[in-house]
Design an enzyme around this catalytic site. Structure first.
Site, PDB file in Angstrom:
ATOM      1  N   SER A 157       0.831  -1.128  -0.004  1.00  0.00           N
ATOM      2  CA  SER A 157       0.046   0.089  -0.055  1.00  0.00           C
ATOM      3  C   SER A 157       0.766   1.347   0.055  1.00  0.00           C
ATOM      4  O   SER A 157       1.876   1.231  -0.964  1.00  0.00           O
ATOM      5  CB  SER A 157      -1.162   0.018   1.289  1.00  0.00           C
ATOM      6  N   TYR A 172      -4.810   7.723  -6.188  1.00  0.00           N
ATOM      7  CA  TYR A 172      -4.012   6.812  -5.786  1.00  0.00           C
ATOM      8  C   TYR A 172      -4.072   6.706  -4.141  1.00  0.00           C
ATOM      9  O   TYR A 172      -4.261   5.502  -3.570  1.00  0.00           O
ATOM     10  CB  TYR A 172      -2.413   7.395  -5.970  1.00  0.00           C
ATOM     11  N   LYS A 176      -5.121   3.038  -2.237  1.00  0.00           N
ATOM     12  CA  LYS A 176      -4.221   2.529  -1.403  1.00  0.00           C
ATOM     13  C   LYS A 176      -5.160   2.267  -0.223  1.00  0.00           C
ATOM     14  O   LYS A 176      -4.942   1.237   0.603  1.00  0.00           O
ATOM     15  CB  LYS A 176      -3.071   3.117  -1.113  1.00  0.00           C
TER      16      LYS A 176
HETATM   17  N1  LIG Z   1       8.497   4.367  -4.494  1.00  0.00           N
HETATM   18  C1  LIG Z   1       7.647   4.672  -3.417  1.00  0.00           C
HETATM   19  O1  LIG Z   1       8.090   5.826  -2.858  1.00  0.00           O
HETATM   20  C2  LIG Z   1       6.392   4.173  -3.042  1.00  0.00           C
HETATM   21  C3  LIG Z   1       5.664   4.564  -1.675  1.00  0.00           C
HETATM   22  C4  LIG Z   1       4.735   4.154  -1.261  1.00  0.00           C
HETATM   23  C5  LIG Z   1       4.185   2.941  -2.162  1.00  0.00           C
HETATM   24  N2  LIG Z   1       4.819   2.535  -3.108  1.00  0.00           N
HETATM   25  C6  LIG Z   1       4.199   1.290  -4.049  1.00  0.00           C
HETATM   26  O2  LIG Z   1       5.012   0.656  -4.168  1.00  0.00           O
HETATM   27  C7  LIG Z   1       4.635  -0.215  -5.471  1.00  0.00           C
HETATM   28  C8  LIG Z   1       5.780  -0.219  -6.198  1.00  0.00           C
HETATM   29  O3  LIG Z   1       6.081   1.296  -6.610  1.00  0.00           O
HETATM   30  P1  LIG Z   1       7.851   1.326  -7.152  1.00  0.00           P
HETATM   31  O4  LIG Z   1       8.236   2.916  -6.702  1.00  0.00           O
HETATM   32  O5  LIG Z   1       8.656   0.354  -7.297  1.00  0.00           O
HETATM   33  O6  LIG Z   1       7.286   1.653  -8.858  1.00  0.00           O
HETATM   34  P2  LIG Z   1       8.090   1.475  -9.919  1.00  0.00           P
HETATM   35  O7  LIG Z   1       7.323   2.118 -11.105  1.00  0.00           O
HETATM   36  O8  LIG Z   1       9.565   1.370 -10.063  1.00  0.00           O
HETATM   37  O9  LIG Z   1       7.847  -0.165 -10.359  1.00  0.00           O
HETATM   38  C9  LIG Z   1       6.359  -0.782 -10.518  1.00  0.00           C
HETATM   39  C10 LIG Z   1       6.272  -2.043 -11.546  1.00  0.00           C
HETATM   40  O10 LIG Z   1       5.257  -2.455 -11.826  1.00  0.00           O
HETATM   41  C11 LIG Z   1       4.912  -2.535 -13.048  1.00  0.00           C
HETATM   42  N3  LIG Z   1       3.500  -2.551 -13.550  1.00  0.00           N
HETATM   43  C12 LIG Z   1       2.832  -1.334 -13.453  1.00  0.00           C
HETATM   44  N4  LIG Z   1       1.609  -1.648 -13.922  1.00  0.00           N
HETATM   45  C13 LIG Z   1       1.469  -2.939 -13.880  1.00  0.00           C
HETATM   46  C14 LIG Z   1       0.441  -3.789 -14.298  1.00  0.00           C
HETATM   47  N5  LIG Z   1      -1.013  -3.370 -14.657  1.00  0.00           N
HETATM   48  N6  LIG Z   1       0.677  -5.123 -14.179  1.00  0.00           N
HETATM   49  C15 LIG Z   1       1.935  -5.557 -13.849  1.00  0.00           C
HETATM   50  N7  LIG Z   1       2.894  -4.993 -13.378  1.00  0.00           N
HETATM   51  C16 LIG Z   1       2.558  -3.538 -13.631  1.00  0.00           C
HETATM   52  C17 LIG Z   1       6.031  -1.885 -13.685  1.00  0.00           C
HETATM   53  O11 LIG Z   1       6.134  -2.309 -15.082  1.00  0.00           O
HETATM   54  C18 LIG Z   1       7.047  -1.440 -12.854  1.00  0.00           C
HETATM   55  O12 LIG Z   1       8.023  -2.525 -13.269  1.00  0.00           O
HETATM   56  C19 LIG Z   1       3.400   0.416  -5.984  1.00  0.00           C
HETATM   57  O13 LIG Z   1       2.221  -0.282  -5.624  1.00  0.00           O
HETATM   58  C20 LIG Z   1       3.570   1.892  -5.346  1.00  0.00           C
HETATM   59  O14 LIG Z   1       2.224   2.324  -5.206  1.00  0.00           O
HETATM   60  C21 LIG Z   1       5.790   3.239  -3.660  1.00  0.00           C
END
Ligand SMILES: NC(=O)c1ccc[n+]([C@@H]2O[C@H](COP(=O)([O-])OP(=O)(O)OC[C@H]3O[C@@H](n4cnc5c(N)ncnc54)[C@H](O)[C@@H]3O)[C@@H](O)[C@H]2O)c1
Length: 272
Positions: A157, A172, A176
Protein backbone atom coordinates in the site's frame (compact mmCIF):
# COMPACT_ATOMS: atom_id res chain seq x y z
CA UNK A 1 21.93 -21.79 21.63
CA UNK A 2 21.89 -19.08 18.93
CA UNK A 3 25.65 -18.52 19.34
CA UNK A 4 26.29 -21.97 17.92
CA UNK A 5 26.71 -21.55 14.15
CA UNK A 6 24.89 -24.60 12.69
CA UNK A 7 22.03 -24.34 15.19
CA UNK A 8 21.71 -20.60 14.61
CA UNK A 9 21.51 -21.20 10.87
CA UNK A 10 18.74 -23.75 11.35
CA UNK A 11 16.93 -21.46 13.76
CA UNK A 12 16.98 -18.48 11.39
CA UNK A 13 16.17 -20.49 8.29
CA UNK A 14 13.11 -21.94 10.05
CA UNK A 15 11.88 -18.43 10.85
CA UNK A 16 12.84 -16.61 7.66
CA UNK A 17 13.80 -19.25 5.08
CA UNK A 18 11.52 -19.85 2.10
CA UNK A 19 13.05 -22.98 0.59
CA UNK A 20 10.48 -24.96 -1.43
CA UNK A 21 8.07 -22.00 -1.40
CA UNK A 22 6.67 -20.56 -4.62
CA UNK A 23 6.11 -16.80 -4.65
CA UNK A 24 4.42 -14.55 -7.19
CA UNK A 25 5.58 -10.93 -7.10
CA UNK A 26 3.59 -8.52 -9.27
CA UNK A 27 5.41 -5.47 -10.62
CA UNK A 28 8.72 -7.21 -9.93
CA UNK A 29 10.41 -5.69 -12.97
CA UNK A 30 11.60 -2.60 -11.16
CA UNK A 31 11.82 -0.65 -7.93
CA UNK A 32 10.32 -2.14 -4.78
CA UNK A 33 9.06 -5.28 -6.54
CA UNK A 34 12.55 -5.98 -7.85
CA UNK A 35 13.95 -5.69 -4.32
CA UNK A 36 11.24 -8.01 -2.98
CA UNK A 37 11.88 -10.62 -5.68
CA UNK A 38 15.61 -10.55 -4.90
CA UNK A 39 15.04 -11.05 -1.17
CA UNK A 40 12.50 -13.85 -1.59
CA UNK A 41 14.78 -15.66 -4.04
CA UNK A 42 17.75 -15.19 -1.70
CA UNK A 43 15.67 -16.80 1.06
CA UNK A 44 15.20 -19.86 -1.16
CA UNK A 45 11.83 -19.25 -2.86
CA UNK A 46 11.13 -19.82 -6.52
CA UNK A 47 9.80 -16.51 -7.74
CA UNK A 48 7.39 -15.65 -10.53
CA UNK A 49 8.10 -12.20 -11.96
CA UNK A 50 4.56 -11.11 -12.85
CA UNK A 51 5.24 -7.90 -14.71
CA UNK A 52 3.62 -5.89 -17.49
CA UNK A 53 6.95 -4.91 -19.09
CA UNK A 54 8.57 -7.96 -20.73
CA UNK A 55 11.96 -6.22 -20.93
CA UNK A 56 12.01 -5.37 -17.23
CA UNK A 57 10.80 -8.86 -16.34
CA UNK A 58 13.54 -10.48 -18.44
CA UNK A 59 16.24 -8.35 -16.80
CA UNK A 60 15.16 -9.32 -13.28
CA UNK A 61 14.62 -12.99 -14.18
CA UNK A 62 18.11 -13.22 -15.72
CA UNK A 63 19.62 -11.58 -12.65
CA UNK A 64 17.91 -13.99 -10.22
CA UNK A 65 18.65 -17.07 -12.32
CA UNK A 66 22.32 -16.05 -12.56
CA UNK A 67 22.44 -15.92 -8.75
CA UNK A 68 20.55 -19.24 -8.35
CA UNK A 69 19.60 -21.25 -11.44
CA UNK A 70 15.86 -21.95 -11.89
CA UNK A 71 14.90 -19.57 -9.11
CA UNK A 72 12.86 -17.18 -11.28
CA UNK A 73 10.37 -17.32 -14.10
CA UNK A 74 8.83 -14.35 -15.94
CA UNK A 75 5.19 -14.18 -16.96
CA UNK A 76 3.89 -11.09 -18.70
CA UNK A 77 0.99 -9.97 -16.51
CA UNK A 78 -1.37 -7.04 -16.50
CA UNK A 79 -2.79 -7.19 -12.98
CA UNK A 80 -5.78 -5.06 -13.97
CA UNK A 81 -6.92 -7.67 -16.47
CA UNK A 82 -8.79 -10.72 -15.14
CA UNK A 83 -7.79 -13.02 -18.01
CA UNK A 84 -4.15 -12.04 -17.70
CA UNK A 85 -4.17 -12.75 -13.95
CA UNK A 86 -5.82 -16.14 -14.53
CA UNK A 87 -3.17 -16.96 -17.16
CA UNK A 88 -0.40 -16.04 -14.70
CA UNK A 89 -1.83 -18.36 -12.04
CA UNK A 90 -2.08 -21.19 -14.59
CA UNK A 91 1.46 -20.64 -15.87
CA UNK A 92 2.78 -20.60 -12.28
CA UNK A 93 1.11 -23.93 -11.54
CA UNK A 94 2.42 -25.44 -14.78
CA UNK A 95 5.95 -24.29 -14.04
CA UNK A 96 6.23 -24.64 -10.24
CA UNK A 97 3.18 -26.71 -9.23
CA UNK A 98 1.87 -24.52 -6.41
CA UNK A 99 1.50 -21.00 -4.99
CA UNK A 100 2.56 -20.26 -1.40
CA UNK A 101 3.17 -16.52 -1.40
CA UNK A 102 1.66 -13.62 -3.32
CA UNK A 103 3.09 -10.11 -3.15
CA UNK A 104 0.85 -7.48 -4.74
CA UNK A 105 3.38 -4.78 -5.57
CA UNK A 106 2.33 -3.58 -9.05
CA UNK A 107 1.10 -0.03 -8.78
CA UNK A 108 1.02 3.26 -10.65
CA UNK A 109 1.09 6.80 -9.28
CA UNK A 110 0.40 9.43 -11.95
CA UNK A 111 -0.34 12.89 -10.55
CA UNK A 112 -3.42 14.97 -11.44
CA UNK A 113 -5.43 17.32 -9.23
CA UNK A 114 -9.07 16.27 -8.78
CA UNK A 115 -10.19 19.43 -10.62
CA UNK A 116 -8.49 18.14 -13.77
CA UNK A 117 -8.94 14.42 -13.20
CA UNK A 118 -10.88 12.55 -15.87
CA UNK A 119 -12.90 9.45 -15.17
CA UNK A 120 -10.29 7.55 -17.22
CA UNK A 121 -7.49 8.83 -14.94
CA UNK A 122 -9.46 7.64 -11.92
CA UNK A 123 -10.38 4.24 -13.40
CA UNK A 124 -6.85 3.53 -14.60
CA UNK A 125 -5.36 3.98 -11.13
CA UNK A 126 -8.12 2.00 -9.42
CA UNK A 127 -7.76 -0.66 -12.13
CA UNK A 128 -4.10 -1.37 -11.46
CA UNK A 129 -3.81 -0.57 -7.76
CA UNK A 130 -7.10 -1.80 -6.31
CA UNK A 131 -8.77 -4.07 -8.88
CA UNK A 132 -5.36 -5.59 -9.67
CA UNK A 133 -4.76 -6.35 -6.01
CA UNK A 134 -8.22 -7.88 -5.71
CA UNK A 135 -7.87 -10.03 -8.84
CA UNK A 136 -4.47 -11.43 -7.85
CA UNK A 137 -5.46 -11.89 -4.21
CA UNK A 138 -8.66 -13.76 -5.08
CA UNK A 139 -6.98 -16.06 -7.59
CA UNK A 140 -3.99 -16.87 -5.36
CA UNK A 141 -6.04 -17.29 -2.18
CA UNK A 142 -8.42 -19.75 -3.87
CA UNK A 143 -5.44 -21.77 -5.11
CA UNK A 144 -3.87 -21.71 -1.62
CA UNK A 145 -7.19 -22.83 -0.13
CA UNK A 146 -7.28 -25.73 -2.59
CA UNK A 147 -3.73 -26.76 -1.66
CA UNK A 148 -4.77 -26.84 2.00
CA UNK A 149 -1.43 -25.82 3.49
CA UNK A 150 -1.97 -22.14 4.19
CA UNK A 151 -0.28 -19.24 2.48
CA UNK A 152 0.96 -15.69 2.69
CA UNK A 153 -0.36 -12.62 0.91
CA UNK A 154 1.41 -9.29 1.28
CA UNK A 155 -0.03 -6.17 -0.33
CA UNK A 156 2.03 -3.06 -0.94
CA UNK A 157 0.00 0.00 0.00
CA UNK A 158 1.44 3.42 0.92
CA UNK A 159 1.61 5.86 3.81
CA UNK A 160 -0.55 8.00 1.51
CA UNK A 161 -3.43 5.70 2.46
CA UNK A 162 -3.22 7.23 5.96
CA UNK A 163 -2.22 10.79 5.16
CA UNK A 164 -2.12 12.49 1.74
CA UNK A 165 1.43 13.62 0.93
CA UNK A 166 0.64 16.05 -1.90
CA UNK A 167 -2.07 17.39 -4.18
CA UNK A 168 -2.52 15.23 -7.29
CA UNK A 169 -2.66 11.78 -5.75
CA UNK A 170 -6.35 11.58 -4.75
CA UNK A 171 -7.04 8.58 -7.00
CA UNK A 172 -3.86 6.90 -5.79
CA UNK A 173 -4.50 7.61 -2.11
CA UNK A 174 -8.08 6.30 -2.40
CA UNK A 175 -6.85 3.15 -4.15
CA UNK A 176 -4.34 2.46 -1.39
CA UNK A 177 -6.95 3.08 1.31
CA UNK A 178 -8.98 0.43 -0.50
CA UNK A 179 -6.02 -1.94 -0.42
CA UNK A 180 -5.78 -1.53 3.36
CA UNK A 181 -9.43 -2.50 3.88
CA UNK A 182 -9.28 -5.28 1.30
CA UNK A 183 -6.35 -6.67 3.30
CA UNK A 184 -8.34 -6.78 6.52
CA UNK A 185 -11.44 -8.25 4.89
CA UNK A 186 -9.41 -10.92 3.12
CA UNK A 187 -7.55 -11.74 6.35
CA UNK A 188 -10.92 -12.36 8.01
CA UNK A 189 -12.21 -14.51 5.18
CA UNK A 190 -9.09 -16.62 4.55
CA UNK A 191 -7.88 -16.93 8.14
CA UNK A 192 -9.61 -20.31 8.58
CA UNK A 193 -7.49 -21.53 5.62
CA UNK A 194 -4.31 -20.44 7.46
CA UNK A 195 -3.70 -17.81 4.80
CA UNK A 196 -2.40 -14.58 6.31
CA UNK A 197 -2.99 -11.27 4.54
CA UNK A 198 -1.00 -8.20 5.54
CA UNK A 199 -0.03 -4.85 4.05
CA UNK A 200 3.22 -2.92 4.01
CA UNK A 201 2.91 0.88 3.83
CA UNK A 202 6.09 2.36 2.38
CA UNK A 203 7.09 5.98 2.81
CA UNK A 204 9.13 7.52 0.02
CA UNK A 205 11.34 4.90 -1.58
CA UNK A 206 13.89 5.80 -4.26
CA UNK A 207 12.79 3.75 -7.29
CA UNK A 208 12.65 3.97 -11.06
CA UNK A 209 8.93 4.80 -10.76
CA UNK A 210 9.56 7.77 -8.47
CA UNK A 211 12.36 8.98 -10.76
CA UNK A 212 9.99 8.83 -13.74
CA UNK A 213 7.30 10.71 -11.78
CA UNK A 214 9.78 13.48 -11.02
CA UNK A 215 10.76 13.94 -14.69
CA UNK A 216 9.63 17.37 -15.86
CA UNK A 217 8.51 18.31 -12.32
CA UNK A 218 9.61 21.67 -10.94
CA UNK A 219 11.82 19.88 -8.39
CA UNK A 220 14.34 17.25 -9.41
CA UNK A 221 14.36 13.74 -7.98
CA UNK A 222 17.46 14.60 -5.95
CA UNK A 223 15.76 17.70 -4.51
CA UNK A 224 12.53 15.95 -3.60
CA UNK A 225 14.26 12.94 -2.05
CA UNK A 226 16.50 15.29 -0.05
CA UNK A 227 13.45 17.23 1.18
CA UNK A 228 11.49 14.09 2.00
CA UNK A 229 14.52 12.39 3.57
CA UNK A 230 15.10 15.37 5.84
CA UNK A 231 11.50 15.12 7.06
CA UNK A 232 11.90 11.53 8.22
CA UNK A 233 13.02 10.80 11.76
CA UNK A 234 15.82 8.61 10.39
CA UNK A 235 17.01 11.31 7.98
CA UNK A 236 16.85 9.44 4.67
CA UNK A 237 14.47 8.15 2.03
CA UNK A 238 13.93 4.40 1.89
CA UNK A 239 15.33 1.76 -0.43
CA UNK A 240 13.55 -1.18 -2.08
CA UNK A 241 15.49 -3.40 0.34
CA UNK A 242 13.87 -1.66 3.35
CA UNK A 243 10.47 -2.78 2.05
CA UNK A 244 11.74 -6.18 0.93
CA UNK A 245 12.85 -6.91 4.51
CA UNK A 246 9.30 -6.27 5.78
CA UNK A 247 7.87 -8.57 3.11
CA UNK A 248 10.42 -11.27 3.90
CA UNK A 249 9.34 -11.16 7.53
CA UNK A 250 5.61 -11.29 6.71
CA UNK A 251 6.13 -14.11 4.18
CA UNK A 252 7.95 -16.42 6.58
CA UNK A 253 7.21 -18.57 9.61
CA UNK A 254 8.23 -15.75 11.97
CA UNK A 255 4.97 -13.94 11.09
CA UNK A 256 2.66 -16.94 11.25
CA UNK A 257 0.46 -15.33 13.95
CA UNK A 258 0.13 -11.93 12.23
CA UNK A 259 -2.77 -11.22 9.89
CA UNK A 260 -4.88 -8.28 8.76
CA UNK A 261 -2.16 -5.80 9.77
CA UNK A 262 -0.57 -2.75 8.21
CA UNK A 263 3.16 -2.31 8.70
CA UNK A 264 4.38 1.25 8.13
CA UNK A 265 7.96 1.41 6.81
CA UNK A 266 8.69 5.13 6.37
CA UNK A 267 11.76 6.01 8.42
CA UNK A 268 9.44 7.69 10.92
CA UNK A 269 8.01 10.18 8.41
CA UNK A 270 4.45 10.01 9.76
CA UNK A 271 5.48 10.56 13.36
CA UNK A 272 7.92 13.38 12.54
N1 LIG B 1 8.38 4.34 -4.43
C1 LIG B 1 7.67 4.87 -3.44
O1 LIG B 1 8.04 5.91 -2.88
C2 LIG B 1 6.40 4.19 -2.98
C3 LIG B 1 5.81 4.66 -1.80
C4 LIG B 1 4.65 4.04 -1.35
C5 LIG B 1 4.12 2.98 -2.04
N2 LIG B 1 4.71 2.56 -3.19
C6 LIG B 1 4.09 1.44 -3.89
O2 LIG B 1 5.04 0.43 -4.15
C7 LIG B 1 4.73 -0.23 -5.37
C8 LIG B 1 5.93 -0.20 -6.30
O3 LIG B 1 6.31 1.14 -6.54
P1 LIG B 1 7.71 1.49 -7.22
O4 LIG B 1 8.11 2.84 -6.74
O5 LIG B 1 8.65 0.35 -7.08
O6 LIG B 1 7.25 1.64 -8.75
P2 LIG B 1 8.01 1.28 -10.11
O7 LIG B 1 7.28 2.05 -11.15
O8 LIG B 1 9.48 1.47 -9.97
O9 LIG B 1 7.69 -0.27 -10.27
C9 LIG B 1 6.38 -0.72 -10.50
C10 LIG B 1 6.41 -1.91 -11.43
O10 LIG B 1 5.07 -2.32 -11.65
C11 LIG B 1 4.90 -2.61 -13.04
N3 LIG B 1 3.48 -2.46 -13.41
C12 LIG B 1 2.79 -1.31 -13.63
N4 LIG B 1 1.53 -1.59 -13.99
C13 LIG B 1 1.41 -2.94 -13.98
C14 LIG B 1 0.35 -3.82 -14.28
N5 LIG B 1 -0.85 -3.36 -14.68
N6 LIG B 1 0.56 -5.14 -14.16
C15 LIG B 1 1.77 -5.63 -13.77
N7 LIG B 1 2.83 -4.84 -13.52
C16 LIG B 1 2.65 -3.50 -13.62
C17 LIG B 1 5.79 -1.60 -13.74
O11 LIG B 1 6.10 -1.99 -15.07
C18 LIG B 1 7.00 -1.57 -12.82
O12 LIG B 1 7.96 -2.54 -13.17
C19 LIG B 1 3.50 0.48 -5.93
O13 LIG B 1 2.34 -0.23 -5.56
C20 LIG B 1 3.54 1.82 -5.24
O14 LIG B 1 2.27 2.41 -5.15
C21 LIG B 1 5.84 3.15 -3.68
Amino acid sequence: MIADEPTATTFFSKLFGLTEKVAIVTGAGSGIGHGIARYLAAAGARVVIAEISPEAAARVTDELNAARPESAFAIRTDVSDEASVAATMRATLERFGRIDILVNDAGIFPTTPIAEMTLQDWERVQGVNLRGTFLCLRAAALQMRKQGSGGRIVNISSIDSLHPSMVGLAHYDASKGGVNMLTRSAALEFGPDKITVNTVLPGMIATEGVAAMSKGAPTTMAQSTATFGARTVLGRVGTPEDIAACVLFLAGDAASYITGQTLVCDGGYLIG
